[in-house]
Design a protein around this motif. Structure first.
Motif, short mmCIF file in Angstrom:
data_model
loop_
_atom_site.label_atom_id
_atom_site.label_comp_id
_atom_site.label_asym_id
_atom_site.label_seq_id
_atom_site.Cartn_x
_atom_site.Cartn_y
_atom_site.Cartn_z
N LEU A 185 -29.49 22.25 80.01
CA LEU A 185 -30.56 23.14 80.45
C LEU A 185 -30.74 22.91 81.94
O LEU A 185 -31.63 22.17 82.36
CB LEU A 185 -31.85 22.84 79.68
N PRO A 186 -29.87 23.51 82.76
CA PRO A 186 -29.92 23.24 84.21
C PRO A 186 -31.29 23.58 84.79
O PRO A 186 -31.92 24.57 84.42
CB PRO A 186 -28.83 24.17 84.78
N ARG A 187 -31.72 22.74 85.72
CA ARG A 187 -33.03 22.94 86.33
C ARG A 187 -33.06 24.23 87.14
O ARG A 187 -32.11 24.60 87.80
CB ARG A 187 -33.37 21.77 87.25
N ARG A 188 -34.18 24.89 87.05
CA ARG A 188 -34.47 26.10 87.83
C ARG A 188 -33.45 27.22 87.60
O ARG A 188 -33.34 28.14 88.38
CB ARG A 188 -34.54 25.79 89.34
N SER A 189 -32.69 27.14 86.51
CA SER A 189 -31.74 28.21 86.22
C SER A 189 -32.27 29.17 85.17
O SER A 189 -31.88 30.33 85.13
CB SER A 189 -30.41 27.62 85.75
N GLY A 190 -33.14 28.66 84.30
CA GLY A 190 -33.66 29.50 83.22
C GLY A 190 -32.62 29.83 82.16
O GLY A 190 -32.81 30.75 81.36
N ARG A 191 -31.51 29.07 82.12
CA ARG A 191 -30.44 29.34 81.18
C ARG A 191 -30.22 28.13 80.26
O ARG A 191 -30.41 26.98 80.67
CB ARG A 191 -29.14 29.68 81.91
N PHE A 192 -29.82 28.43 79.06
CA PHE A 192 -29.46 27.42 78.07
C PHE A 192 -27.95 27.48 77.90
O PHE A 192 -27.40 28.52 77.51
CB PHE A 192 -30.17 27.70 76.75
N GLU A 193 -27.27 26.38 78.23
CA GLU A 193 -25.81 26.32 78.16
C GLU A 193 -25.41 25.43 76.98
O GLU A 193 -25.93 24.33 76.82
CB GLU A 193 -25.24 25.73 79.45
N VAL A 194 -24.47 25.92 76.18
CA VAL A 194 -24.02 25.14 75.03
C VAL A 194 -22.55 25.45 74.77
O VAL A 194 -22.10 26.59 74.96
CB VAL A 194 -24.87 25.44 73.78
N ALA A 195 -21.80 24.43 74.37
CA ALA A 195 -20.40 24.59 74.01
C ALA A 195 -20.15 23.86 72.70
O ALA A 195 -20.59 22.72 72.51
CB ALA A 195 -19.48 24.04 75.10
N VAL A 196 -19.45 24.53 71.79
CA VAL A 196 -19.02 23.93 70.53
C VAL A 196 -17.51 23.74 70.63
O VAL A 196 -16.78 24.70 70.91
CB VAL A 196 -19.37 24.83 69.33
N VAL A 197 -17.05 22.50 70.40
CA VAL A 197 -15.66 22.14 70.69
C VAL A 197 -15.04 21.53 69.44
O VAL A 197 -15.68 20.77 68.70
CB VAL A 197 -15.58 21.14 71.87
N ASP A 198 -13.76 21.85 69.23
CA ASP A 198 -12.99 21.30 68.12
C ASP A 198 -11.70 20.71 68.69
O ASP A 198 -10.81 21.44 69.13
CB ASP A 198 -12.68 22.40 67.11
N VAL A 199 -11.61 19.38 68.70
CA VAL A 199 -10.42 18.69 69.20
C VAL A 199 -9.36 18.66 68.12
O VAL A 199 -9.67 18.55 66.93
CB VAL A 199 -10.78 17.26 69.66
N SER A 200 -8.09 18.74 68.50
CA SER A 200 -7.01 18.71 67.52
C SER A 200 -7.07 17.42 66.71
O SER A 200 -7.37 16.34 67.22
CB SER A 200 -5.65 18.81 68.23
N GLY A 201 -6.77 17.53 65.42
CA GLY A 201 -6.92 16.40 64.52
C GLY A 201 -8.28 16.44 63.86
O GLY A 201 -9.07 17.37 64.05
N LYS A 202 -8.59 15.41 63.07
CA LYS A 202 -9.88 15.36 62.41
C LYS A 202 -10.26 13.91 62.13
O LYS A 202 -9.42 13.02 62.13
CB LYS A 202 -9.87 16.17 61.11
N GLY A 203 -11.55 13.73 61.87
CA GLY A 203 -12.05 12.39 61.54
C GLY A 203 -11.85 11.41 62.67
O GLY A 203 -11.91 11.74 63.85
N GLU A 204 -11.59 10.12 62.30
CA GLU A 204 -11.44 9.07 63.30
C GLU A 204 -10.25 9.29 64.21
O GLU A 204 -10.25 8.87 65.37
CB GLU A 204 -11.31 7.70 62.60
N ALA A 205 -9.20 9.96 63.70
CA ALA A 205 -8.01 10.19 64.52
C ALA A 205 -8.33 11.01 65.75
O ALA A 205 -7.72 10.83 66.81
CB ALA A 205 -6.93 10.87 63.69
N ALA A 206 -9.27 11.94 65.64
CA ALA A 206 -9.65 12.78 66.78
C ALA A 206 -10.89 12.25 67.49
O ALA A 206 -11.26 12.77 68.54
CB ALA A 206 -9.91 14.21 66.31
N GLY A 207 -11.52 11.22 66.91
CA GLY A 207 -12.79 10.74 67.47
C GLY A 207 -12.67 10.20 68.87
O GLY A 207 -13.55 10.43 69.71
N THR A 208 -11.58 9.46 69.18
CA THR A 208 -11.46 8.88 70.52
C THR A 208 -11.28 9.97 71.56
O THR A 208 -11.88 9.91 72.65
CB THR A 208 -10.26 7.92 70.56
N ARG A 209 -10.47 10.99 71.26
CA ARG A 209 -10.31 12.09 72.21
C ARG A 209 -11.60 12.86 72.36
O ARG A 209 -11.94 13.33 73.45
CB ARG A 209 -9.17 13.01 71.77
#
Length: 372
Positions: A185-209
Protein backbone atom coordinates in the motif's frame (compact mmCIF):
# COMPACT_ATOMS: atom_id res chain seq x y z
CA UNK A 1 39.45 18.13 -0.71
CA UNK A 2 35.70 17.99 -1.30
CA UNK A 3 35.79 14.21 -1.47
CA UNK A 4 37.79 14.04 1.75
CA UNK A 5 35.33 16.28 3.58
CA UNK A 6 32.37 14.24 2.30
CA UNK A 7 34.05 11.02 3.44
CA UNK A 8 34.70 12.44 6.86
CA UNK A 9 31.07 13.46 7.27
CA UNK A 10 29.72 10.15 5.96
CA UNK A 11 28.70 7.70 8.69
CA UNK A 12 30.65 4.51 9.05
CA UNK A 13 28.86 1.71 7.22
CA UNK A 14 29.09 -1.92 8.21
CA UNK A 15 29.92 -4.36 5.41
CA UNK A 16 26.76 -5.94 4.08
CA UNK A 17 28.11 -9.48 4.36
CA UNK A 18 28.64 -9.27 8.12
CA UNK A 19 26.06 -9.82 10.80
CA UNK A 20 25.70 -7.08 13.41
CA UNK A 21 28.23 -7.40 16.24
CA UNK A 22 25.50 -7.37 18.86
CA UNK A 23 23.75 -10.32 17.19
CA UNK A 24 26.96 -12.35 16.84
CA UNK A 25 27.87 -11.60 20.45
CA UNK A 26 24.46 -12.59 21.75
CA UNK A 27 24.51 -15.91 19.87
CA UNK A 28 28.04 -16.65 21.12
CA UNK A 29 27.03 -15.90 24.72
CA UNK A 30 23.99 -18.16 24.44
CA UNK A 31 26.08 -20.97 22.98
CA UNK A 32 28.70 -20.65 25.73
CA UNK A 33 26.05 -20.65 28.45
CA UNK A 34 24.42 -23.77 27.05
CA UNK A 35 27.82 -25.47 26.80
CA UNK A 36 28.52 -24.75 30.49
CA UNK A 37 25.14 -26.13 31.51
CA UNK A 38 25.69 -29.29 29.47
CA UNK A 39 29.16 -29.80 30.97
CA UNK A 40 27.72 -29.46 34.48
CA UNK A 41 24.92 -31.91 33.65
CA UNK A 42 27.39 -34.41 32.15
CA UNK A 43 29.77 -34.23 35.10
CA UNK A 44 26.84 -34.65 37.51
CA UNK A 45 25.60 -37.73 35.66
CA UNK A 46 29.13 -39.18 35.46
CA UNK A 47 29.57 -38.69 39.21
CA UNK A 48 26.27 -40.50 39.85
CA UNK A 49 27.33 -43.38 37.59
CA UNK A 50 30.68 -43.59 39.40
CA UNK A 51 29.11 -43.51 42.86
CA UNK A 52 25.86 -45.41 42.22
CA UNK A 53 26.43 -47.69 39.18
CA UNK A 54 23.48 -49.90 40.02
CA UNK A 55 21.02 -46.98 40.23
CA UNK A 56 22.34 -44.72 37.42
CA UNK A 57 23.29 -46.62 34.23
CA UNK A 58 26.15 -45.59 31.99
CA UNK A 59 23.66 -45.08 29.15
CA UNK A 60 22.27 -41.98 30.91
CA UNK A 61 25.11 -40.00 29.29
CA UNK A 62 23.12 -40.23 26.07
CA UNK A 63 20.89 -37.44 27.42
CA UNK A 64 23.50 -34.61 27.31
CA UNK A 65 24.67 -35.84 23.91
CA UNK A 66 21.19 -35.51 22.44
CA UNK A 67 20.69 -32.10 24.06
CA UNK A 68 24.02 -30.95 22.67
CA UNK A 69 22.96 -31.99 19.18
CA UNK A 70 19.99 -29.60 19.41
CA UNK A 71 21.60 -26.74 21.31
CA UNK A 72 25.30 -26.38 20.45
CA UNK A 73 26.81 -24.84 17.36
CA UNK A 74 28.81 -27.08 14.97
CA UNK A 75 32.00 -25.41 16.20
CA UNK A 76 31.55 -26.43 19.86
CA UNK A 77 29.71 -29.72 19.45
CA UNK A 78 32.66 -31.97 18.43
CA UNK A 79 34.68 -30.93 21.48
CA UNK A 80 31.77 -31.65 23.78
CA UNK A 81 31.29 -35.09 22.18
CA UNK A 82 34.99 -35.88 22.76
CA UNK A 83 34.60 -34.77 26.39
CA UNK A 84 31.62 -37.13 26.87
CA UNK A 85 33.41 -40.05 25.22
CA UNK A 86 36.43 -39.59 27.51
CA UNK A 87 34.13 -39.76 30.52
CA UNK A 88 32.44 -42.86 29.08
CA UNK A 89 35.83 -44.56 28.65
CA UNK A 90 36.84 -43.73 32.23
CA UNK A 91 33.53 -44.97 33.61
CA UNK A 92 33.67 -48.15 31.53
CA UNK A 93 37.09 -48.95 33.02
CA UNK A 94 35.74 -48.15 36.48
CA UNK A 95 32.80 -50.54 36.05
CA UNK A 96 34.84 -53.38 34.53
CA UNK A 97 36.21 -55.96 36.94
CA UNK A 98 38.90 -58.55 36.48
CA UNK A 99 36.36 -61.32 36.08
CA UNK A 100 34.04 -60.91 33.11
CA UNK A 101 30.46 -61.27 34.28
CA UNK A 102 26.98 -60.20 33.19
CA UNK A 103 27.38 -56.76 34.79
CA UNK A 104 30.52 -56.05 32.79
CA UNK A 105 28.83 -57.15 29.56
CA UNK A 106 25.88 -54.82 30.24
CA UNK A 107 28.18 -51.87 31.01
CA UNK A 108 30.14 -52.43 27.79
CA UNK A 109 26.91 -52.62 25.80
CA UNK A 110 25.73 -49.34 27.29
CA UNK A 111 29.06 -47.72 26.54
CA UNK A 112 28.76 -48.90 22.94
CA UNK A 113 25.28 -47.34 22.69
CA UNK A 114 26.68 -43.99 23.91
CA UNK A 115 29.45 -44.18 21.30
CA UNK A 116 26.91 -44.91 18.52
CA UNK A 117 24.72 -42.00 19.61
CA UNK A 118 27.79 -39.76 19.64
CA UNK A 119 28.55 -40.79 16.07
CA UNK A 120 24.98 -40.03 14.97
CA UNK A 121 25.08 -36.61 16.66
CA UNK A 122 28.35 -35.76 14.90
CA UNK A 123 26.96 -36.92 11.56
CA UNK A 124 23.89 -34.72 11.95
CA UNK A 125 26.09 -31.82 13.05
CA UNK A 126 28.20 -32.21 9.93
CA UNK A 127 25.10 -31.95 7.77
CA UNK A 128 24.07 -28.78 9.63
CA UNK A 129 27.56 -27.30 9.38
CA UNK A 130 26.69 -25.87 5.96
CA UNK A 131 24.23 -23.57 7.73
CA UNK A 132 26.80 -22.65 10.37
CA UNK A 133 24.41 -22.68 13.35
CA UNK A 134 23.15 -25.24 15.85
CA UNK A 135 19.95 -27.20 15.47
CA UNK A 136 17.67 -25.06 17.63
CA UNK A 137 18.96 -21.79 16.19
CA UNK A 138 18.75 -23.14 12.64
CA UNK A 139 15.13 -24.16 13.18
CA UNK A 140 14.31 -20.75 14.64
CA UNK A 141 15.83 -19.13 11.54
CA UNK A 142 13.61 -21.25 9.29
CA UNK A 143 10.57 -20.32 11.37
CA UNK A 144 11.51 -16.66 11.06
CA UNK A 145 11.85 -17.01 7.28
CA UNK A 146 8.48 -18.73 7.11
CA UNK A 147 6.87 -15.93 9.12
CA UNK A 148 8.45 -13.34 6.84
CA UNK A 149 7.11 -14.94 3.68
CA UNK A 150 3.66 -15.10 5.23
CA UNK A 151 4.05 -11.50 6.42
CA UNK A 152 4.65 -10.37 2.83
CA UNK A 153 1.07 -11.35 2.08
CA UNK A 154 -0.63 -9.69 5.03
CA UNK A 155 -3.37 -7.37 3.91
CA UNK A 156 -2.63 -3.77 4.97
CA UNK A 157 -5.32 -1.66 6.57
CA UNK A 158 -7.74 -0.66 3.81
CA UNK A 159 -10.53 1.94 3.79
CA UNK A 160 -13.88 0.80 5.22
CA UNK A 161 -15.36 0.47 1.74
CA UNK A 162 -12.95 -2.36 0.91
CA UNK A 163 -12.44 -5.90 2.15
CA UNK A 164 -9.53 -8.11 1.11
CA UNK A 165 -8.41 -11.53 2.34
CA UNK A 166 -5.79 -14.08 1.36
CA UNK A 167 -5.61 -17.81 2.03
CA UNK A 168 -2.69 -20.21 1.46
CA UNK A 169 -2.51 -24.00 1.67
CA UNK A 170 0.49 -26.12 0.74
CA UNK A 171 0.67 -29.66 -0.56
CA UNK A 172 0.99 -31.99 2.43
CA UNK A 173 0.12 -29.29 4.96
CA UNK A 174 3.66 -27.91 5.27
CA UNK A 175 3.98 -24.16 6.06
CA UNK A 176 6.49 -23.87 3.20
CA UNK A 177 4.93 -23.68 -0.24
CA UNK A 178 5.62 -22.58 -3.78
CA UNK A 179 2.54 -20.33 -3.82
CA UNK A 180 2.66 -16.98 -2.07
CA UNK A 181 1.11 -13.53 -2.02
CA UNK A 182 2.83 -10.15 -1.70
CA UNK A 183 0.95 -6.93 -0.98
CA UNK A 184 1.80 -3.25 -0.74
CA UNK A 185 0.00 0.00 0.00
CA UNK A 186 2.42 2.69 -1.22
CA UNK A 187 2.22 5.95 0.68
CA UNK A 188 0.31 8.81 -0.90
CA UNK A 189 -0.54 6.69 -3.93
CA UNK A 190 -4.06 5.67 -2.99
CA UNK A 191 -3.47 2.29 -4.65
CA UNK A 192 -3.52 -1.26 -3.35
CA UNK A 193 -0.88 -3.44 -5.02
CA UNK A 194 -0.99 -7.22 -4.79
CA UNK A 195 0.64 -10.12 -6.64
CA UNK A 196 -0.22 -13.81 -6.44
CA UNK A 197 2.76 -15.98 -7.44
CA UNK A 198 3.20 -19.69 -8.15
CA UNK A 199 6.81 -20.93 -8.22
CA UNK A 200 7.60 -24.08 -10.20
CA UNK A 201 7.40 -27.18 -8.04
CA UNK A 202 5.33 -27.59 -4.91
CA UNK A 203 5.61 -27.98 -1.16
CA UNK A 204 9.04 -27.85 0.48
CA UNK A 205 10.80 -28.37 -2.86
CA UNK A 206 9.59 -24.96 -4.05
CA UNK A 207 9.66 -23.34 -0.60
CA UNK A 208 13.28 -22.13 -0.75
CA UNK A 209 12.80 -20.47 -4.14
CA UNK A 210 9.55 -18.95 -2.92
CA UNK A 211 11.33 -17.48 0.12
CA UNK A 212 13.91 -15.75 -2.04
CA UNK A 213 11.45 -14.63 -4.70
CA UNK A 214 8.92 -13.25 -2.21
CA UNK A 215 11.54 -10.93 -0.74
CA UNK A 216 12.54 -9.65 -4.17
CA UNK A 217 8.98 -9.15 -5.39
CA UNK A 218 7.97 -7.57 -2.10
CA UNK A 219 10.63 -4.91 -2.69
CA UNK A 220 9.54 -4.30 -6.28
CA UNK A 221 5.82 -4.17 -5.60
CA UNK A 222 4.67 -0.62 -5.14
CA UNK A 223 8.12 0.80 -5.88
CA UNK A 224 7.54 0.64 -9.65
CA UNK A 225 4.69 1.74 -11.91
CA UNK A 226 2.16 -1.07 -12.36
CA UNK A 227 3.23 -1.71 -15.96
CA UNK A 228 6.87 -2.23 -14.91
CA UNK A 229 6.36 -4.74 -12.08
CA UNK A 230 6.16 -7.99 -14.07
CA UNK A 231 9.01 -7.06 -16.46
CA UNK A 232 11.24 -6.30 -13.45
CA UNK A 233 10.24 -9.60 -11.80
CA UNK A 234 11.04 -11.44 -15.03
CA UNK A 235 14.49 -9.82 -15.23
CA UNK A 236 15.19 -10.93 -11.67
CA UNK A 237 14.30 -14.58 -12.38
CA UNK A 238 16.30 -14.64 -15.61
CA UNK A 239 19.39 -13.45 -13.69
CA UNK A 240 19.05 -16.25 -11.13
CA UNK A 241 19.69 -19.01 -13.67
CA UNK A 242 17.69 -21.60 -11.71
CA UNK A 243 17.21 -24.99 -13.36
CA UNK A 244 13.53 -24.78 -12.44
CA UNK A 245 13.56 -21.02 -12.54
CA UNK A 246 10.17 -20.12 -13.87
CA UNK A 247 7.13 -18.86 -12.03
CA UNK A 248 3.66 -17.66 -12.92
CA UNK A 249 2.23 -14.50 -11.40
CA UNK A 250 -0.72 -12.16 -11.60
CA UNK A 251 -0.54 -8.53 -10.51
CA UNK A 252 -3.46 -6.32 -9.49
CA UNK A 253 -3.12 -2.56 -9.04
CA UNK A 254 -6.31 -1.13 -7.55
CA UNK A 255 -7.22 2.54 -7.04
CA UNK A 256 -8.97 2.61 -3.67
CA UNK A 257 -10.66 5.90 -4.44
CA UNK A 258 -12.29 5.19 -7.78
CA UNK A 259 -12.20 1.40 -7.89
CA UNK A 260 -10.35 1.44 -11.22
CA UNK A 261 -7.80 -1.33 -11.60
CA UNK A 262 -5.12 -2.75 -13.84
CA UNK A 263 -4.43 -6.48 -13.96
CA UNK A 264 -1.55 -8.22 -15.73
CA UNK A 265 -0.73 -11.91 -15.88
CA UNK A 266 2.44 -13.90 -16.52
CA UNK A 267 1.35 -17.41 -17.53
CA UNK A 268 -1.18 -17.43 -14.68
CA UNK A 269 -4.83 -18.52 -14.49
CA UNK A 270 -7.08 -15.55 -15.27
CA UNK A 271 -8.36 -13.11 -12.68
CA UNK A 272 -12.16 -13.06 -12.46
CA UNK A 273 -14.47 -10.19 -11.52
CA UNK A 274 -18.03 -10.55 -10.30
CA UNK A 275 -20.26 -7.70 -11.44
CA UNK A 276 -22.87 -7.32 -8.72
CA UNK A 277 -25.45 -5.55 -10.90
CA UNK A 278 -25.78 -8.41 -13.39
CA UNK A 279 -24.36 -11.32 -11.42
CA UNK A 280 -21.98 -12.11 -14.29
CA UNK A 281 -18.37 -13.18 -13.97
CA UNK A 282 -15.78 -11.60 -16.26
CA UNK A 283 -12.41 -13.30 -16.82
CA UNK A 284 -9.29 -11.35 -17.78
CA UNK A 285 -7.59 -14.03 -19.83
CA UNK A 286 -4.78 -12.39 -21.82
CA UNK A 287 -1.59 -13.63 -20.13
CA UNK A 288 1.98 -12.98 -21.08
CA UNK A 289 4.65 -15.70 -20.77
CA UNK A 290 5.67 -17.14 -17.42
CA UNK A 291 8.39 -15.31 -15.51
CA UNK A 292 11.99 -16.35 -16.06
CA UNK A 293 11.66 -17.97 -19.48
CA UNK A 294 12.39 -15.15 -21.94
CA UNK A 295 14.21 -11.83 -22.08
CA UNK A 296 12.08 -8.71 -22.51
CA UNK A 297 8.63 -10.33 -22.70
CA UNK A 298 5.44 -8.31 -23.10
CA UNK A 299 2.70 -8.54 -20.47
CA UNK A 300 -0.62 -7.25 -21.81
CA UNK A 301 -2.74 -5.37 -19.31
CA UNK A 302 -6.48 -5.23 -18.78
CA UNK A 303 -8.37 -2.45 -17.03
CA UNK A 304 -11.71 -2.24 -15.35
CA UNK A 305 -13.54 -0.90 -12.34
CA UNK A 306 -14.84 -2.44 -9.14
CA UNK A 307 -18.16 -0.87 -8.12
CA UNK A 308 -20.12 -1.33 -4.92
CA UNK A 309 -20.87 -5.02 -4.43
CA UNK A 310 -18.30 -6.18 -6.99
CA UNK A 311 -15.60 -8.69 -6.15
CA UNK A 312 -12.42 -10.03 -7.72
CA UNK A 313 -10.60 -13.33 -7.28
CA UNK A 314 -6.91 -13.99 -7.96
CA UNK A 315 -5.77 -17.60 -7.49
CA UNK A 316 -3.12 -20.16 -8.42
CA UNK A 317 -3.53 -23.21 -10.63
CA UNK A 318 -3.86 -25.52 -7.61
CA UNK A 319 -7.37 -24.09 -7.17
CA UNK A 320 -8.60 -25.06 -10.63
CA UNK A 321 -6.32 -27.75 -12.09
CA UNK A 322 -6.61 -31.48 -11.56
CA UNK A 323 -5.40 -34.48 -13.49
CA UNK A 324 -7.62 -35.52 -16.37
CA UNK A 325 -9.80 -32.43 -16.00
CA UNK A 326 -9.88 -29.33 -18.18
CA UNK A 327 -8.87 -26.13 -16.40
CA UNK A 328 -12.07 -24.49 -17.65
CA UNK A 329 -14.14 -26.94 -15.61
CA UNK A 330 -12.04 -26.11 -12.56
CA UNK A 331 -12.65 -22.38 -13.03
CA UNK A 332 -16.39 -23.03 -13.38
CA UNK A 333 -16.39 -24.98 -10.13
CA UNK A 334 -14.50 -22.20 -8.35
CA UNK A 335 -16.92 -19.55 -9.62
CA UNK A 336 -19.92 -21.64 -8.62
CA UNK A 337 -18.69 -21.92 -5.03
CA UNK A 338 -17.71 -18.25 -4.99
CA UNK A 339 -21.17 -17.24 -6.22
CA UNK A 340 -22.80 -18.97 -3.27
CA UNK A 341 -20.29 -17.38 -0.93
CA UNK A 342 -20.65 -13.81 -2.15
CA UNK A 343 -24.40 -13.80 -1.67
CA UNK A 344 -23.86 -13.54 2.06
CA UNK A 345 -21.12 -12.29 4.35
CA UNK A 346 -17.76 -12.51 2.55
CA UNK A 347 -15.71 -12.45 5.76
CA UNK A 348 -13.50 -15.54 5.81
CA UNK A 349 -14.59 -16.38 2.28
CA UNK A 350 -11.08 -16.89 0.90
CA UNK A 351 -10.26 -19.50 3.53
CA UNK A 352 -13.52 -21.34 2.89
CA UNK A 353 -12.94 -21.39 -0.85
CA UNK A 354 -9.43 -22.77 -0.47
CA UNK A 355 -10.73 -25.52 1.81
CA UNK A 356 -13.61 -26.49 -0.47
CA UNK A 357 -12.03 -26.14 -3.92
CA UNK A 358 -8.78 -27.29 -5.45
CA UNK A 359 -6.39 -30.23 -5.45
CA UNK A 360 -5.15 -31.42 -2.07
CA UNK A 361 -1.85 -32.59 -3.61
CA UNK A 362 -0.94 -29.13 -4.91
CA UNK A 363 -0.21 -25.76 -3.37
CA UNK A 364 -3.16 -23.38 -3.34
CA UNK A 365 -3.41 -19.62 -2.90
CA UNK A 366 -6.32 -17.25 -3.33
CA UNK A 367 -6.95 -13.51 -2.94
CA UNK A 368 -10.44 -12.11 -2.52
CA UNK A 369 -11.09 -8.37 -2.98
CA UNK A 370 -14.61 -7.04 -2.34
CA UNK A 371 -16.01 -3.52 -2.52
CA UNK A 372 -18.77 -3.08 0.01
Amino acid sequence: MTQLRDSARAPHRRPLDRAPDWLVGREAQTDARELRLLVVLTVALAACVWRFPDAVPLGSLVVPLLLAGFLLSPRRLPWFVVFVLVLVAVLALRLTTDDIDERDTLANARALVVVLVAGIVLWLSRRRARLGVGGALGESMLVDLRDRILGQGRIPELPEAWYAETALRSAGGSPFAGDFVVTALPRRSGRFEVAVVDVSGKGEAAGTRALLLSGALGGLLGALPPADFLPAANDYLVRQGWEEGFATAIHLSLDLGTGEFEVRSAGHPPAVQRIAGSGRWVAFDDPGPALGLFDDPVFPGATGRLRSGDAMLLYTDGMVERRRRDIGLGIDQLLGRAEDLLRGDVTGGAARLVEQVGARDDDRALLLVHRR
